[in-house]
Design an enzyme around this catalytic site. Structure first.
Site, short mmCIF file in Angstrom:
data_model
loop_
_atom_site.label_atom_id
_atom_site.label_comp_id
_atom_site.label_asym_id
_atom_site.label_seq_id
_atom_site.Cartn_x
_atom_site.Cartn_y
_atom_site.Cartn_z
CD GLU A 120 -5.11 29.65 50.39
OE1 GLU A 120 -5.21 28.81 49.47
OE2 GLU A 120 -4.40 29.50 51.38
CB THR A 168 -6.36 23.72 55.42
OG1 THR A 168 -5.14 23.65 54.69
CG2 THR A 168 -6.39 25.01 56.20
N1 HSE Z 1 -3.11 29.91 58.79
C1 HSE Z 1 -3.67 28.79 58.12
C2 HSE Z 1 -3.83 27.67 59.12
C3 HSE Z 1 -2.74 28.37 57.03
O1 HSE Z 1 -2.86 27.43 59.84
O2 HSE Z 1 -4.87 27.06 59.20
C4 HSE Z 1 -3.16 27.13 56.30
O3 HSE Z 1 -3.77 27.42 55.10
#
Ligand code: HSE
Length: 293
Positions: A120, A168
């Site tokens: 990630e 993201t």
């Molecule tokens: N919690 C993360 C966000 C999840 O909302 O940015 C996305 O990868």
């Protein structure tokens, strides 16, 4: 060769930003791994043209390195990249489980969570675990700095995916840096309600617990038609609606009987906003499965 099916996931669920996640029973990635002297990556399926195959730039390259498990890794994408449905997490979790099996590393699924989270970090710059935890463990997960807690929830959901890409990284840039005490109290109340709802398998409580007023409104602005889609979902019988992960997918919770109606209403509302979309009628599902050795 080892083959793993790794599910899409939805993180945050509104009130649990960077903490809550659920595994979805569909869509999913399929990851195949074979021993090799050095890691090579091949990607097919939905959105594969946007995914780098250089191991230094691909999430599964980081996972193979973390496990010291070089392999030829073939990913058949069922989860579209930049969708808000945990696309990178599905690949990371699938690769972590498959390579653990291939090289007989003996790590538990819980121990694989931080390994998959390394993947990630390649896409978002941070090794957060709120997608990889449900992708590996299934159900509803609460990922904190103390580890991960899971509940084997069974809740009907609709994930509506518009043809918009939101990265993201971009979606994290719009997150406000501060919140008021009133907003925090509201969020804690809703997060607690959602957790109780998952334990009781009660879509109404889960839906009420999705309401969140700090991060979601900022991110909703990146999704053309979000307000209309949210209203349409509620009018069709949804119990709660929020941005799925970093977006642009929109997640609705509802009773099983309302799922078809809610899915159609969301797609139609996106369409009226000029955005093509598809809806997955899904539910909270299991974690990644090894299905071929
Ligand atoms: N919690 C993360 C966000 C999840 O909302 O940015 C996305 O990868």
């Amino acid at each position: 060769m080892v083959t793993v099916r790794a599910p899409a996931t939805s993180a945050n669920l509104g009130s649990g930003f960077d903490v809550f996640g659920v595994a979805l029973d569909r869509p999913a990635d399929v990851v195949h791994v074979e021993r090799a002297d050095r890691t090579t990556i091949e990607v097919t399926g939905v959105g594969s043209q946007y995914i780098p195959t250089n191991p230094d730039q691909n999430v599964v390259g980081a996972v193979a390195e973390a496990l010291d498990a070089p392999a030829h890794i073939r990913i058949d994408k069922g989860v579209r990249p930049s969708s808000g449905l945990g696309s990178s997490a599905a690949s990371s979790a699938g690769a972590a489980l498959a390579l653990n099996e291939l090289y007989d590393r003996g790590l538990s699924r819980e121990e694989l969570v931080p390994v998959a989270a390394e993947g990630e970090a390649v896409v978002s710059g941070e090794a957060h675990a709120d997608n990889v935890a449900p992708a590996l463990l299934g159900g509803f997960t609460v990922a904190t700095d103390e580890g991960v807690t899971t509940v084997d929830a069974d809740i009907p959901l609709v994930a509506c995916l518009p043809e918009i890409a939101v990265s993201t990284r971009d979606a994290r840039r719009v997150v406000p840096e501060t919140a008021t005490m009133e907003e925090l109290v509201h969020t804690v109340g809703r997060a607690a309600t959602l957790s109780v709802g998952m334990c009781r398998r009660d879509p109404k409580l889960v839906g009420a617990g999705m309401d969140e007023r700090i991060v979601t409104p900022a991110r909703a602005k990146l999704i053309t038609g979000y307000d209309e889609v949210r209203t349409a979902a509620f009018d069709a019988g949804a119990d709660g609606v929020t941005v799925s992960g970093a977006g642009p997918a929109v997640l609705a919770v509802c009773g099983t009987h309302a799922r078809t109606r809610v899915a159609a209403a969301m797609v139609e509302a996106f369409d009226e906003a000029g955005v093509a979309a598809r809806a997955y009628k899904t539910r909270v599902g299991s974690g990644a499965e090894v299905f071929g050795i």
